[in-house]
Structure formats: C-alpha cells, structure tokens
Design an enzyme around this catalytic site. Sequence first.
Site, PDB file in Angstrom:
ATOM      1  N   CYS A 135       0.820  -1.210   0.000  1.00 50.45           N
ATOM      2  CA  CYS A 135       0.000   0.000   0.000  1.00 50.45           C
ATOM      3  C   CYS A 135       0.852   1.258   0.000  1.00 50.45           C
ATOM      4  O   CYS A 135       1.974   1.261   0.485  1.00 50.45           O
ATOM      5  CB  CYS A 135      -0.832   0.067   1.264  1.00 50.45           C
ATOM      6  N   ARG A 189       5.137  -0.043  -6.309  1.00 51.23           N
ATOM      7  CA  ARG A 189       5.113  -0.912  -5.133  1.00 51.23           C
ATOM      8  C   ARG A 189       4.150  -2.082  -5.292  1.00 51.23           C
ATOM      9  O   ARG A 189       4.206  -3.023  -4.519  1.00 51.23           O
ATOM     10  CB  ARG A 189       4.708  -0.098  -3.898  1.00 51.23           C
ATOM     11  N   LYS A 229      13.345 -15.221 -10.293  1.00 50.94           N
ATOM     12  CA  LYS A 229      13.037 -14.180 -11.299  1.00 50.94           C
ATOM     13  C   LYS A 229      12.041 -14.716 -12.318  1.00 50.94           C
ATOM     14  O   LYS A 229      11.090 -14.037 -12.688  1.00 50.94           O
ATOM     15  CB  LYS A 229      14.288 -13.749 -12.054  1.00 50.94           C
ATOM     16  N   GLU A 254       8.598 -15.016 -10.781  1.00 47.49           N
ATOM     17  CA  GLU A 254       7.991 -13.720 -10.462  1.00 47.49           C
ATOM     18  C   GLU A 254       7.373 -13.049 -11.677  1.00 47.49           C
ATOM     19  O   GLU A 254       6.275 -12.519 -11.601  1.00 47.49           O
ATOM     20  CB  GLU A 254       9.052 -12.760  -9.886  1.00 47.49           C
ATOM     21  N   LYS A 301       6.284  -4.437  -4.231  1.00 50.15           N
ATOM     22  CA  LYS A 301       7.629  -3.988  -3.875  1.00 50.15           C
ATOM     23  C   LYS A 301       7.580  -3.597  -2.414  1.00 50.15           C
ATOM     24  O   LYS A 301       6.535  -3.179  -1.929  1.00 50.15           O
ATOM     25  CB  LYS A 301       7.942  -2.752  -4.735  1.00 50.15           C
ATOM     26  N   TRP A 332      -3.014  -2.745  -1.353  1.00 46.37           N
ATOM     27  CA  TRP A 332      -2.624  -4.133  -1.658  1.00 46.37           C
ATOM     28  C   TRP A 332      -3.313  -4.951  -0.577  1.00 46.37           C
ATOM     29  O   TRP A 332      -2.885  -4.947   0.576  1.00 46.37           O
ATOM     30  CB  TRP A 332      -1.109  -4.273  -1.608  1.00 46.37           C
ATOM     31  N   GLU A 346      18.064 -17.681  -7.385  1.00 50.36           N
ATOM     32  CA  GLU A 346      17.647 -16.332  -7.768  1.00 50.36           C
ATOM     33  C   GLU A 346      17.136 -16.327  -9.215  1.00 50.36           C
ATOM     34  O   GLU A 346      16.150 -15.659  -9.529  1.00 50.36           O
ATOM     35  CB  GLU A 346      18.826 -15.353  -7.571  1.00 50.36           C
ATOM     36  N   ASN A 355      -1.802   1.825   5.931  1.00 51.80           N
ATOM     37  CA  ASN A 355      -0.911   0.740   5.519  1.00 51.80           C
ATOM     38  C   ASN A 355      -0.670  -0.119   6.741  1.00 51.80           C
ATOM     39  O   ASN A 355      -0.389   0.407   7.816  1.00 51.80           O
ATOM     40  CB  ASN A 355       0.456   1.268   5.068  1.00 51.80           C
ATOM     41  N   GLY A 356      -0.736  -1.431   6.564  1.00 51.43           N
ATOM     42  CA  GLY A 356      -0.448  -2.328   7.675  1.00 51.43           C
ATOM     43  C   GLY A 356      -1.643  -3.193   8.021  1.00 51.43           C
ATOM     44  O   GLY A 356      -2.561  -3.370   7.209  1.00 51.43           O
ATOM     45  N   HIS A 414      18.239 -37.303  -5.838  1.00 46.04           N
ATOM     46  CA  HIS A 414      17.478 -37.615  -4.621  1.00 46.04           C
ATOM     47  C   HIS A 414      16.005 -37.243  -4.764  1.00 46.04           C
ATOM     48  O   HIS A 414      15.302 -37.139  -3.763  1.00 46.04           O
ATOM     49  CB  HIS A 414      18.106 -36.896  -3.418  1.00 46.04           C
TER      50      HIS A 414
HETATM   51  N1  HGA Z   1      -5.035  -4.061   5.928  1.00 47.04           N
HETATM   52  C1  HGA Z   1      -5.354  -3.035   4.963  1.00 47.04           C
HETATM   53  C2  HGA Z   1      -4.109  -2.416   4.377  1.00 47.04           C
HETATM   54  C3  HGA Z   1      -3.238  -3.446   3.699  1.00 47.04           C
HETATM   55  C4  HGA Z   1      -1.801  -3.002   3.423  1.00 47.04           C
HETATM   56  O1  HGA Z   1      -1.164  -2.226   4.114  1.00 47.04           O
HETATM   57  N2  HGA Z   1      -1.182  -3.576   2.357  1.00 47.04           N
HETATM   58  O2  HGA Z   1       0.118  -3.240   2.051  1.00 47.04           O
HETATM   59  C5  HGA Z   1      -6.285  -3.563   3.891  1.00 47.04           C
HETATM   60  O3  HGA Z   1      -6.355  -4.783   3.639  1.00 47.04           O
HETATM   61  O4  HGA Z   1      -6.962  -2.752   3.275  1.00 47.04           O
END
Ligand code: HGA
Length: 606
Positions: A2, A27, A483, A486, A601, A74, A479, A98-99, A502
């Site tokens: 986020c 990000r 890549k 990803e 990111k 996100w 690595e 965020n969080g 094995h």
């Molecule tokens: N928990 C919040 C924010 C998610 C977040 O920080 N993502 O990087 C949500 O789900 O909206």
Amino acid sequence: MCGIVGAAAQRNVSKILLEGLKRLEYRGYDSAGLAVIEEQAIGLRKAVGKVSELVNKFDQDPIKGIVGIAHTRWATHGAPSEINAHPHSSDHIAVVHNGIIENHEELRQQLKDKGYDFVSETDTEVVAHLIHSFFIESGCLKTALRQAVGSFDGAYALGVISAQQPDTVVCARSGSPLVVGVGIDENFIASDQLALRQVTDRFIFLEEGDLAEVTTEAIRIFDQQGESVERPVVQLTDVEESADKGEYRHYMLKEIHEQPRVLGNTLQGRVSKHSVLEEAFGAEAKAIFDQVEAIQILACGTSYHAGMIAKYWFEDWAGIPCAVEVASEYRYRKTVVRPNTLFVSVSQSGETADTLAALRGSEGYLASLTVCNVANSSLVRESDLCLMTLAGPEIGVASTKAFTTQLVALQLLVIALGRRAKMTPEKETELVQALHALPELCEKVLKLDAEIQQLSEAFSEKHHALFLGRGVEYPVAKEGALKLKEISYIHAEAYPAGELKHGPLALVDSDMPVVAVAPNDQLLEKLKSNLEEVQARGGKLFVFADEQSGFANDDNTTVLLLPDVPGSIAPIIYTLPLQLLSYHVAILKGTDVDQPRNLAKSVTVE
Ligand code: HGA
C-alpha cells in the site's frame, strides 16, 4: 504494498495526490482512492485496478479541495474491490492505512455495539469509526487519533482528515513507514518520499510511535508518550533516477542495464586499489568488527539469496561461521545466539516487515548491521551499522540491481571482517581487484542480450523449468528461478545439482528446460556429471558457462558463453543473463513485467 499520500495546501491538492499515487505504483497494488475535503464534506473517489482507472473516474467527476489523502491498496483483509479500497470513511472522517490491525474483530464488535455500521471487509474501517467515536468526545482530530492508536495491536501508518477540522491532516506510524514532506506554505505526508519528490525535497522521517499534525502553517510531531518532539528535516539531494524509463520499455530492463554503473557506485569510496576502507561502515564499525566471531544473516526473497551467497564467502574466505535464515521464520522461533555474533539484515527497501521484526526481536547479539538501499529507512535507523547499496531507486517489483549491489556490499563486509580472521592481504588484494573489474565485465555480459532473447523462445511455452548450480552458484540458480517465477509465472525451482538424483530427477523429460549455472570452478566436474544425468533422461539443457568450462552445443544442449571472470565475482556476473532470460520470457508471455500479479515492492506487511 500500500501507498499513502496526503496534503494540506493553499491550492487544490487533488492532482498532487493523484501524481503521488502514480509515483507509488511501482510498489504493487490492486486498487486506489482519494478523499478531499470539499465544501465542508468528504469527497471520495475510488477505483479497482490501476491509478489510471481512478484518474479516469476522477476526470469524469472531479473533486477539489485544499486538504486530502490518497491511497494505493494491496489487500490483506477483504478482496480487492471498490468498497474495500481506501480511504475508508466514518461520517466526516476519512482514513488511509498501511499495515494490519490485528485486533480488528474485537474492535469491530465494540463499534457495532455502539451503533456503527460497517460496509467493507477491511481491518481499516474500524480505524475510521474508532477515530470518529473519539472525535465526538474531544472535537480534536489529533486527540482522537492518539486515543485510537492506543487501542491497536499490529502495524500501521495512518493518514486521517476530518471535514470538521478542514485545515489538517493527522498521521501516525508504528511498524509501517511514514514521512512528512516540508513545503512552503504547504505540507505533505507519504509512505515513501518518492511520492512527494514532485513537490518537495525536504522530509521529516517519522520515528516509531510518532504522531504528526500537519497544516499549511505548521508540522507538530508527538512521540509515543504524547510529548511534543522535534525531528530533523532532511534535505534529499540525490537525482531522481526513477522518474522515467528513459529509452527502455520497462523499469526492470532499465535497472538491469544500470548495473555496471550502480555496482561502481557501491564500490566508490569503499575500496582503495587493494583494500576495503572499513570507515564506510561507520565510525563505530571498527570497535564492533574487532569483536565479531560469527554472523547471522536475516532477509527475505531475493535478499535472502544474497545472504546465502555471502555465507559461502564468509566461511570460505574469512573462516567466520555464518548462518542465513528467512526472516519470517526466524522471528517466530527460539534461537540460540553464539557469543559475539553480528546480526546482519539485508533488504532493498529497509522496510521489509519480517526483517524489521527479526531485528526488533533480536536478543543477545553483539551488534546489528543492515545492507540496505533506502537511506533513512527503518532498518537503517534501527541498526547499529549500515552499508548502503547505492543502487538508486528500484521500481521494478522483481529485484535486479538491488540484488547485485547487495552482493558487492556483502563482499565488502566479508573482506572487512575476514582480514581480522583468516584472510591474507594477498587474498584481499585479489578480491578487491576483481571487484574493480566488475562494472566492465557486467557491460560485456549485457551485450549478450540478443542471444539471450533468442534463447528465451525455448521457455515461453513451458510450464516448468529447473535451475541447477553447485556451491556458491546454487543460490544464483535459486535467484534465477525466482526471477522466472515472479515475472513470467512459469513454475521454476532451483536445486543444488547434486540433489537431483534424490528426487527432482523424476521431473526431467524432454519438456523440462534445465538451466545450469556453470562457470569454471572447482565443482564444475561434479556439475557436469549431474548434467549427464539430465541428458540421459532427455532433458533440454541451457548452460551458462565460460570457455574454460568446455561445454559445446548439441541437439539437447544450448550453451551461452560468458567471458572468463574471477570466481569471486562469478555469482554477480552469472546473475545478469538469468535476469535477462526471465525478462525476455516475460515479454514473450505478455505479462506485466514491472508489476507482476499478486506481488508488491517493499513488503511492509507480514
Ligand atoms: N489491511 C489493509 C491495508 C493493507 C496493506 O497495508 N497492504 O500493504 C487492507 O487490507 O486494506
């Protein structure tokens, strides 16, 4: 992950907020939104998908105001949808977050009991209602935020506005990054200074537990205890290298090609002709380094692979025991720390939540050191020592230049510690001279781009691929596989080649491309025997090797010849063609190279 942007100005802030969101796009996110105070009410616009979707919506129905907040989400709690997109509102309050609020269910119940209705599935909506409920008591946004954060378990960076206090943005952080941008008669907040480089180059990096009240006239900061505090204003002078892709089609390609230059930057001022200048690690480094007897490296993803490579170097060249672990595991288990162990974290962003938590939970270490690419990030501020990788902003979600510069930085650390252990001055000179040759050798390897592009055609229709290496080239193979996964979404796994028999050999058939990282080193003959096992089962080999390795093309073997390079830098050099291979396969598959699906990111959530 986020992103947050907020502004209090004397001009319309909507466009500033949208531009800020665009700058945070790298990000990775799934939806976006903004809230602006317009005519004493909160004006909200949200959209699923890219910021351009939000801009389209906004253009059809614009909102205007001098105070606002915006967000790229996100999802962690609730699907990516317009309802779940931030900002979340509660009457006159709007919040971006965020969080993760870990105790959101309990808070949700308490707020429901008080009569609040919930419309989204997010943890963030409790933040909006809780601040609203406290605002009713005090009529002050800052006080309401202070009271609300006191109820949260988990991690947050928060930006909050209220139509009843229409000149103010308040914000707070704990476990997620947040900066205040200092302007002239206007001030800003963001989760990353990059979002605000269009409007200012002066920043206050908030510390853990800080809360700030931001208006056009003033920035007031309060620490965890609620005491008013001064935090330094940092003027950033670095050129904003990330601003555009230049001649390149993608940031990732640009960043791959930047490697010769940025690897030179990582070395600059840190090495003389023959030796490492350990002052680069900071004034306290010498006293700490003198006592180091063991190393514990903690990292995630690509940075973890850099740590794995450094383990080979620490134990082989320096004779210093070194353990490496992914931070998300380490942080939750009981560990035994040997005396005089240096805690080394490796992270591009310096905000990787698991790595940061590992540092915060670490006990019994001699000291901590971080190898990091972002100045003023949490890992940098909270570690005793740091060595910046100086790769410049990395925008592509799949890490490239950050990885190779981490390897150089780690090698400098190995040398600085190794000379106190078993490393001779002759060995140090040999290693440093190889590092000096690195940028030019990388240039040479990047010239193989067209050949690698051709080779990529053999992968684009495949569903699986195996990557093999031995010794220090095993993490390089890992690595390479990461890549490919990803950005091309092809299932790729890496094995130490000796492990094939094995188990994984059962997977090999004519439909399975097998990539071998095969410089001429002391394990080459062993690797060759393992590759024979692959060929005997009809596997198609793609060998990255030098002339001395003695591989030749045949019906089942394609060799990509690299220049002969000193063994000490081979893991760095051999990474480059693997990056290019993934890039070209992704192009053939038509994926979103810079923002691959489901990834982000700077992984600032657990
Ligand atoms: N928990 C919040 C924010 C998610 C977040 O920080 N993502 O990087 C949500 O789900 O909206």
